[in-house]
Each structure stands twice: as structure tokens, then as C-alpha cells.
Write an enzyme that holds these catalytic residues in place. Structure first.
Site, PDB file in Angstrom:
ATOM      1  N   THR A  24      -3.065  17.483   0.717  1.00  0.00           N
ATOM      2  CA  THR A  24      -3.964  16.452   0.185  1.00  0.00           C
ATOM      3  C   THR A  24      -4.467  15.535   1.300  1.00  0.00           C
ATOM      4  O   THR A  24      -5.682  15.382   1.508  1.00  0.00           O
ATOM      5  CB  THR A  24      -3.227  15.603  -0.883  1.00  0.00           C
ATOM      6  OG1 THR A  24      -2.721  16.477  -1.888  1.00  0.00           O
ATOM      7  CG2 THR A  24      -4.126  14.556  -1.501  1.00  0.00           C
ATOM      8  N   VAL A  25      -3.540  14.926   2.031  1.00  0.00           N
ATOM      9  CA  VAL A  25      -3.937  13.920   3.026  1.00  0.00           C
ATOM     10  C   VAL A  25      -4.525  14.590   4.274  1.00  0.00           C
ATOM     11  O   VAL A  25      -5.535  14.122   4.824  1.00  0.00           O
ATOM     12  CB  VAL A  25      -2.732  13.024   3.397  1.00  0.00           C
ATOM     13  CG1 VAL A  25      -3.149  11.969   4.420  1.00  0.00           C
ATOM     14  CG2 VAL A  25      -2.163  12.356   2.161  1.00  0.00           C
ATOM     15  N   ALA A  44     -15.389   3.957  17.955  1.00  0.00           N
ATOM     16  CA  ALA A  44     -14.240   4.139  18.860  1.00  0.00           C
ATOM     17  C   ALA A  44     -14.647   4.113  20.326  1.00  0.00           C
ATOM     18  O   ALA A  44     -13.819   3.892  21.210  1.00  0.00           O
ATOM     19  CB  ALA A  44     -13.542   5.454  18.535  1.00  0.00           C
ATOM     20  N   GLU A 140      -0.547   3.030   9.003  1.00  0.00           N
ATOM     21  CA  GLU A 140      -1.239   2.268   7.949  1.00  0.00           C
ATOM     22  C   GLU A 140      -1.222   2.994   6.602  1.00  0.00           C
ATOM     23  O   GLU A 140      -1.054   2.382   5.545  1.00  0.00           O
ATOM     24  CB  GLU A 140      -2.691   2.009   8.384  1.00  0.00           C
ATOM     25  CG  GLU A 140      -3.513   1.194   7.416  1.00  0.00           C
ATOM     26  CD  GLU A 140      -2.992  -0.221   7.238  1.00  0.00           C
ATOM     27  OE1 GLU A 140      -3.073  -1.018   8.169  1.00  0.00           O
ATOM     28  OE2 GLU A 140      -2.487  -0.519   6.138  1.00  0.00           O
ATOM     29  N   VAL A 143       1.644   2.813   3.514  1.00  0.00           N
ATOM     30  CA  VAL A 143       1.821   1.809   2.453  1.00  0.00           C
ATOM     31  C   VAL A 143       0.497   1.549   1.746  1.00  0.00           C
ATOM     32  O   VAL A 143      -0.498   1.208   2.388  1.00  0.00           O
ATOM     33  CB  VAL A 143       2.363   0.474   3.015  1.00  0.00           C
ATOM     34  CG1 VAL A 143       2.620  -0.518   1.894  1.00  0.00           C
ATOM     35  CG2 VAL A 143       3.634   0.694   3.825  1.00  0.00           C
ATOM     36  N   GLY A 145      -1.765   3.410   0.282  1.00  0.00           N
ATOM     37  CA  GLY A 145      -2.911   4.316   0.456  1.00  0.00           C
ATOM     38  C   GLY A 145      -4.011   3.746   1.321  1.00  0.00           C
ATOM     39  O   GLY A 145      -3.827   3.496   2.508  1.00  0.00           O
ATOM     40  N   ASP A 212       9.918   5.785  -3.554  1.00  0.00           N
ATOM     41  CA  ASP A 212       8.712   5.687  -2.725  1.00  0.00           C
ATOM     42  C   ASP A 212       8.307   4.212  -2.550  1.00  0.00           C
ATOM     43  O   ASP A 212       8.001   3.775  -1.435  1.00  0.00           O
ATOM     44  CB  ASP A 212       7.577   6.488  -3.386  1.00  0.00           C
ATOM     45  CG  ASP A 212       6.280   6.394  -2.607  1.00  0.00           C
ATOM     46  OD1 ASP A 212       6.189   7.019  -1.545  1.00  0.00           O
ATOM     47  OD2 ASP A 212       5.364   5.668  -3.055  1.00  0.00           O
ATOM     48  N   LYS A 216       8.150   1.833   0.923  1.00  0.00           N
ATOM     49  CA  LYS A 216       6.995   1.010   1.317  1.00  0.00           C
ATOM     50  C   LYS A 216       7.387  -0.468   1.446  1.00  0.00           C
ATOM     51  O   LYS A 216       6.930  -1.170   2.354  1.00  0.00           O
ATOM     52  CB  LYS A 216       5.877   1.185   0.292  1.00  0.00           C
ATOM     53  CG  LYS A 216       5.270   2.588   0.318  1.00  0.00           C
ATOM     54  CD  LYS A 216       4.435   2.866  -0.922  1.00  0.00           C
ATOM     55  CE  LYS A 216       3.759   4.217  -0.857  1.00  0.00           C
ATOM     56  NZ  LYS A 216       3.210   4.657  -2.141  1.00  0.00           N
ATOM     57  N   GLY A 313      -4.293   9.489  -3.002  1.00  0.00           N
ATOM     58  CA  GLY A 313      -5.456  10.373  -3.089  1.00  0.00           C
ATOM     59  C   GLY A 313      -5.953  10.734  -1.701  1.00  0.00           C
ATOM     60  O   GLY A 313      -5.685  10.019  -0.721  1.00  0.00           O
TER      61      GLY A 313
HETATM   62  P1  NDP Z   1       0.955  17.993   0.617  1.00  0.00           P
HETATM   63  O1  NDP Z   1       2.164  18.613   0.024  1.00  0.00           O
HETATM   64  O2  NDP Z   1      -0.314  18.060  -0.121  1.00  0.00           O
HETATM   65  O3  NDP Z   1       0.718  18.600   2.077  1.00  0.00           O
HETATM   66  C1  NDP Z   1       1.759  18.866   2.974  1.00  0.00           C
HETATM   67  C2  NDP Z   1       1.225  19.787   4.037  1.00  0.00           C
HETATM   68  O4  NDP Z   1       2.257  20.053   4.991  1.00  0.00           O
HETATM   69  C3  NDP Z   1       0.772  21.163   3.521  1.00  0.00           C
HETATM   70  O5  NDP Z   1      -0.419  21.544   4.153  1.00  0.00           O
HETATM   71  C4  NDP Z   1       1.913  22.110   3.917  1.00  0.00           C
HETATM   72  O6  NDP Z   1       1.474  23.426   4.190  1.00  0.00           O
HETATM   73  C5  NDP Z   1       2.372  21.481   5.189  1.00  0.00           C
HETATM   74  N1  NDP Z   1       3.775  21.738   5.487  1.00  0.00           N
HETATM   75  C6  NDP Z   1       4.846  21.550   4.682  1.00  0.00           C
HETATM   76  N2  NDP Z   1       5.977  21.877   5.325  1.00  0.00           N
HETATM   77  C7  NDP Z   1       5.609  22.281   6.562  1.00  0.00           C
HETATM   78  C8  NDP Z   1       6.318  22.749   7.687  1.00  0.00           C
HETATM   79  N3  NDP Z   1       7.663  22.846   7.687  1.00  0.00           N
HETATM   80  N4  NDP Z   1       5.621  23.078   8.792  1.00  0.00           N
HETATM   81  C9  NDP Z   1       4.262  22.955   8.821  1.00  0.00           C
HETATM   82  N5  NDP Z   1       3.549  22.514   7.783  1.00  0.00           N
HETATM   83  C10 NDP Z   1       4.206  22.178   6.672  1.00  0.00           C
HETATM   84  O7  NDP Z   1       1.364  16.479   0.923  1.00  0.00           O
HETATM   85  P2  NDP Z   1       0.419  15.207   0.950  1.00  0.00           P
HETATM   86  O8  NDP Z   1      -0.791  15.497   1.733  1.00  0.00           O
HETATM   87  O9  NDP Z   1       0.271  14.670  -0.423  1.00  0.00           O
HETATM   88  O10 NDP Z   1       1.352  14.173   1.721  1.00  0.00           O
HETATM   89  C11 NDP Z   1       1.500  14.211   3.121  1.00  0.00           C
HETATM   90  C12 NDP Z   1       2.140  12.897   3.579  1.00  0.00           C
HETATM   91  O11 NDP Z   1       1.286  11.813   3.231  1.00  0.00           O
HETATM   92  C13 NDP Z   1       3.478  12.578   2.910  1.00  0.00           C
HETATM   93  O12 NDP Z   1       4.289  11.884   3.840  1.00  0.00           O
HETATM   94  C14 NDP Z   1       3.094  11.631   1.769  1.00  0.00           C
HETATM   95  O13 NDP Z   1       4.142  10.781   1.376  1.00  0.00           O
HETATM   96  C15 NDP Z   1       1.983  10.853   2.445  1.00  0.00           C
HETATM   97  N6  NDP Z   1       1.031  10.203   1.557  1.00  0.00           N
HETATM   98  C16 NDP Z   1       0.454  10.924   0.544  1.00  0.00           C
HETATM   99  C17 NDP Z   1      -0.514  10.347  -0.237  1.00  0.00           C
HETATM  100  C18 NDP Z   1      -1.191  11.074  -1.323  1.00  0.00           C
HETATM  101  O14 NDP Z   1      -2.004  10.486  -2.045  1.00  0.00           O
HETATM  102  N7  NDP Z   1      -0.908  12.371  -1.501  1.00  0.00           N
HETATM  103  C19 NDP Z   1      -0.930   8.949  -0.011  1.00  0.00           C
HETATM  104  C20 NDP Z   1      -0.264   8.296   1.093  1.00  0.00           C
HETATM  105  C21 NDP Z   1       0.685   8.911   1.837  1.00  0.00           C
HETATM  106  P3  NDP Z   1       0.848  24.360   3.024  1.00  0.00           P
HETATM  107  O15 NDP Z   1      -0.409  23.668   2.594  1.00  0.00           O
HETATM  108  O16 NDP Z   1       0.563  25.649   3.697  1.00  0.00           O
HETATM  109  O17 NDP Z   1       1.888  24.419   1.955  1.00  0.00           O
HETATM  110  N1  HSE Z   2       3.097   9.237  -4.116  1.00  0.00           N
HETATM  111  C1  HSE Z   2       2.527   8.075  -3.541  1.00  0.00           C
HETATM  112  C2  HSE Z   2       1.973   7.190  -4.638  1.00  0.00           C
HETATM  113  C3  HSE Z   2       1.424   8.449  -2.591  1.00  0.00           C
HETATM  114  O1  HSE Z   2       1.767   7.688  -5.745  1.00  0.00           O
HETATM  115  O2  HSE Z   2       1.768   6.000  -4.412  1.00  0.00           O
HETATM  116  C4  HSE Z   2       0.854   7.263  -1.850  1.00  0.00           C
HETATM  117  O3  HSE Z   2       1.794   6.719  -0.964  1.00  0.00           O
END
Ligand code: NDP
Ligand code: HSE
Length: 447
Positions: A24-25, A44, A140, A143, A145, A212, A216, A313
Site C-alpha cells: 500500500t505505502v 528539493a 513522519e 504517526v 498518516g 498501533d 504512535k 491509506g
Molecule cells: P503492505 O503489507 O501493503 O506492504 C508490505 C510490502 O513489503 C509488500 O510489498 C511486501 O511484498 C513487502 N515485504 C514483506 N515482507 C518482506 C520481506 N521479508 N522482504 C521484502 N519485502 C517484503 O504494508 P503497508 O504498505 O500497508 O505498510 C507498510 C508500512 O507502512 C508498515 O510499517 C505500516 O505500519 C506503515 N504504514 C501503513 C499505512 C497504511 O495506510 N497502510 C499508513 C502509515 C504507515 P509483497 O507485496 O510481494 O507481498
Molecule cells: N493501521 C494504521 C492505521 C495505518 O489504521 O492507522 C496508519 O498508521
């Protein structure tokens, strides 16, 4: 002249980014960096390009354009690439990812992460290593989003003594509470939707059990009060115990129930707590709904300030990740000793302020209990409250439901010491005339 030209050429060299994680991110970040590349370069002062990215499964369909990016399943291919200046850690979790970040730092790379569990649990060690190597670790997006709350507290409010902060800092939890309240939907359905929308953590119990939000809050408290990160000291309750009944009674009394993270400096120390909270419905924060987050910060000079925006998101989070990247690119020319400190205060000036155990918290309460409908019950309850120096703000005795003999009694108290409240609850639950457990929700006026 030749040296000047070489320097100029160096100054204009594009900054190369390696991305760990294309979920997602990660996908959102790739999209924003590519779509806004020209505007970002203007801000930048350098072009920023993504050269490598890693994901677990390269056959998966990606929600971003990976053209021009070398893909790999091995994060070390990214971390060990000598051409890469900044590594974006967008995988999540605090296990193997910690080693990835430490290796990136050891390789002299700057790191941007959205990973609050990593920072809350291992930030002290990571920042120390980053300072030794003279690299930046920016977080940033960890915490609230897309809300630039770290920057607001660390830089915008740096002239203040922060007195307290309180926020809705988990988007998934707020989305669930809002959908349940507004549309009467059930918990599991809404959680499944939050997962499908990419809001929830890989393990969604982190969202619904308050973990979570506690990660934060740990980060916010360090930046606000200049203390080391201490996740294990946060009192944590999730949203799973909130019932429709309590939501309705709270509304009849003029309150909304929100899941809040609260950090407050008192004369004895610092309260760090995450729990469902009654808030007067007239407060702006009581009307923050869906996946939106909001954080109230009270500084001695500025007074109360409120920050609002999407708490989760793809692109809202990418907005924060990319802002960190731009900050790093801008800072690359500045003296490492004079960069903004990771935890807002200089590393050798962090304070050893005690973090209070929950029995030292001061707050007001909503209590709901079931009692037999006979004379003297209410008097017993109020006598116990008085014996523990607890003043009652409001009390309602409801009609018994059809076929029931027990009546619900709802009380709002004034601010009291949690230790006294725990003792009062134990005494009331021990009354013969009271059935079951008392449902207790903390209450804050946030005035
Ligand atoms: P996702 O599960 O959507 O994405 C995780 C990614 O990491 C995937 O692409 C996955 O690969 C890859 N991955 C997982 N394990 C490994 C590994 N061992 N080696 C290499 N790649 C790996 O997570 P999110 O994007 O939702 O979250 C990412 C981070 O951002 C987390 O720390 C989350 O807490 C934080 N975050 C998320 C928010 C959100 O809205 N989702 C908001 C703010 C923070 P593959 O796709 O192939 O499975
Ligand atoms: N799982 C977290 C939330 C993602 O729902 O707030 C953003 O940090």
C-alpha cells in the site's frame, strides 16, 4: 574553476532512492514520486529517482508503475547498492526489518520509514547508530498518516513547553467506530473493509487492541517531552470492548466515544495512555470520523492547536514519506551536527522524567453498572464513591428492559485518581445488589 564545476555537477546529481516494500505505502510512494517528479525536484533542488525496489513476490500485480526500477526479492540488493543514497523502509514489523535498517545505516544511507512499531521499539538504538554514521532516519509517516504532526511538534512548536497532547491516531479503529455508530454495521465487516482498503496493519489486532496507537503515542511523547522512547510504559486498551449501549448512553449525556492516545505532563511525571474516551460532542475532535485522524497539542505559549487529515491509506501516507525524502535531500548540504534531532531534543539532553503507572492517572469516568431495582442501592453506590473521594457529576437510572429485574445505572464522575476509582469499582462490584462487571470508560474534556 574546475573544482567549482565539479562541485556544481555533484550538487546537481540526481538523488537515488531504493524502496523496500511495494505494498500500500510503497506503491503510493512510487506513484507520488513519479507523478510529482518535476515539482519535487523544484522543491528539493535536485532530481530524485527510484532506481531499485524490493518486494516478496515479484509476480504480484503492483498498484504503481515500476518501469525504470530494478526489482528484486532480496532487500539486501537495495541496501547494499553503493549508488543508492536514501532507503525507504516500507515493509513493516519490528523483526527482520530492524536489521535491514541498521545495515542501511551502516552502509551510510539515509533512511525514511513509515514503521511505527520499529521506531517505538528500536528507535533509541537506531537513532544512536544513525548519529554515529551522520545519517538521517526520518519517520513522519509513522504517526497519523498524512498529517505532518512530527514536523509540527518537532519544529513548528519547538518554542513551547508541551503540556499535553491527545489524538485519534489509528485510522482503522476510527473507521470501525464511525461505521458502527453511523450505519449500525458490525465490527468484523468493517474491519474486513479497512483491510481491503489497505488501512489495517498486517496483524489487525494491532489496530483494534490499541497497540498501533500505543506505538504512535510513544513517538509523539518523546518528541513532545524530550524523553527516550518507552513503549512498554504505555497503558493500552483497544476498541473491542466498546458496546453499542455505551455509545448510545454517552450520546444521551452529550458525549462521543473515541479511541484516543493521550500524553500529559503532570507534576509527578508523564501519563501515557491509549483507550476509548468520552469526549464532549461539541469538541472538533469528537467529530473526526472515518479513517481521518486528528491530534490536539497544547503548548504553554501557543495554547491548543489541532491537526487533522487522513490517518492511513496509500497516497496520504506517501505524502509524508515523500516530504521526508525532500527534507533529507535539502539537508544533505547542511552540517550533520546541526540537523533537526531525531527526537526533537539533542540526544544528550533527553530527560529522565518518570512515566506514571496507570493507578497514578488523573481522569474523569463514565461508569455503567447493572443493579437490582430496589431502595437503597443507589445510596450504597454513592456512599462507596464518597468514601473514595470521588465526586459524581451526573447519574441516570434507566428503566429495566422487558423481563429484566436489574436496572442500568450510568454515572459520570469528576476527575479522580485512578487508584481510587479501581478501589471504588471493586467495592461496588462486591455489593450483593450489583450484578456483573462495571463498564468503565475514561472521559476527557480536552479543554
Ligand atoms: P503492505 O503489507 O501493503 O506492504 C508490505 C510490502 O513489503 C509488500 O510489498 C511486501 O511484498 C513487502 N515485504 C514483506 N515482507 C518482506 C520481506 N521479508 N522482504 C521484502 N519485502 C517484503 O504494508 P503497508 O504498505 O500497508 O505498510 C507498510 C508500512 O507502512 C508498515 O510499517 C505500516 O505500519 C506503515 N504504514 C501503513 C499505512 C497504511 O495506510 N497502510 C499508513 C502509515 C504507515 P509483497 O507485496 O510481494 O507481498
Ligand atoms: N493501521 C494504521 C492505521 C495505518 O489504521 O492507522 C496508519 O498508521
Amino acid at each position: 574553476m574546475a573544482a567549482f564545476l565539479a562541485e556544481l555537477e555533484f550538487a546537481l546529481k540526481p538523488i537515488k532512492i531504493g524502496v523496500l516494500g511495494l505494498g500500500t505505502v510503497g506503491s503510493g510512494t512510487v506513484n507520488v514520486l513519479k507523478r510529482n517528479a518535476a515539482e519535487i525536484a523544484r522543491r528539493a533542488g535536485r532530481e530524485i529517482i527510484i532506481t531499485r525496489a524490493s518486494a516478496k513476490d515479484l509476480t504480484k500485480q503492483r498498484l504503481c508503475d515500476t518501469q525504470g526500477i530494478v526489482l528484486t526479492t532480496d532487500p539486501l540488493d537495495v541496501i547494499n547498492d553503493p549508488e543508492i543514497d536514501i532507503v525507504l523502509e516500507l515493509i513493516g514489523g519490528a523483526g527482520v526489518v530492524k536489521d535491514m535498517v541498521l545495515t542501511a545505516i551502516a552502509n551510510g544511507k539515509h533512511v525514511v520509514t513509515a514503521n511505527k512499531s520499529l521506531i517505538a521499539l528500536h528507535g533509541n538504538e537506531i537513532f544512536a547508530k544513525a548519529s554515529e554514521k551522520g545519517v538521517i532516519v526520518a519517520f513522519e509517516a509513522a504517526v497519523a498518516g498524512g498529517i505532518p504532526i512530527i514536523k509540527a511538534i518537532r519544529e513548528g512548536l519547538s518554542g513551547n513547553q508541551i503540556q499535553w497532547l491527545a489524538g485519534i491516531i489509528n485510522g482503522t479503529g476510527n473507521f470501525i467506530l464511525t461505521e458502527m455508530r453511523d450505519k449500525g454495521r458490525n465490527f468484523d465487516d468493517v474491519l474486513a473493509e479497512a483491510q481491503a482498503l489497505g488501512y489495517a496493519e498486517a496483524d489487525p489486532t494491532f489496530d483494534v487492541e490499541g497497540i498501533d496507537a500505543a506505538h504512535k503515542l510513544t513517538i509523539l511523547a518523546s518528541i513532545a517531552f524530550g524523553i527516550p522512547l518507552q513503549f512498554d510504559k504505555v497503558y493500552t486498551e483497544g476498541i473491542t470492548q466498546i458496546t453499542r449501549t455505551d455509545v448510545e448512553y454517552a450520546e444521551q449525556l452529550g458525549y462521543r466515544i473515541k479511541h484516543l492516545g493521550i500524553a500529559r505532563q503532570t507534576s509527578e511525571g508523564i501519563e501515557l495512555r491509549v483507550h476509548p474516551t468520552l469526549i464532549p460532542e461539541r469538541r472538533l475532535i469528537a467529530n473526526v470520523n472515518g479513517v481521518m485522524n486528528a491530534v490536539l497539542v497544547k503548548g504553554d505559549a501557543v495554547g491548543a492547536t489541532l491537526y487533522y487529515g487522513a490517518g492511513a491509506g496509500a497516497e496520504p501516507t506517501a505524502s509524508a514519506v515523500v516530504a521526508d525524502v525532500i527534507d533529507i535531500v535539502r539537508a544533505l548540504t547542511s552540517d550533520p551536527e546541526n540537523r533537526v534531532p531525531h527526537l526533537a531534543f539533542q540526544a544528550d539532553s533527553l530527560a529522565d522524567i518518570p512515566l506514571l503507572s496507570s493507578d497514578r492517572f488523573n481522569t474523569a469516568y463514565y461508569l455503567r453498572l447493572n443493579a437490582e431495582d430496589k431502595p437503597g442501592v443507589l445510596a450504597d453506590v454513592t456512599r462507596i464513591m464518597a468514601a473514595h473521594n470521588i465526586s459524581i457529576e451526573a447519574i441516570i437510572q434507566k428503566e429495566p428492559s422487558k423481563g429484566e429485574t436489574a436496572v442500568p445505572i450510568i454515572m459520570l464522575t469528576q476527575i479522580t485518581l485512578e487508584q481510587e476509582m479501581n478501589a471504588a469499582i471493586a467495592d461496588i462490584e462486591a455489593l450483593q445488589t450489583v450484578t456483573g462487571k462495571i463498564n468503565r470508560i475514561r472521559m476527557e474534556t480536552l479543554g
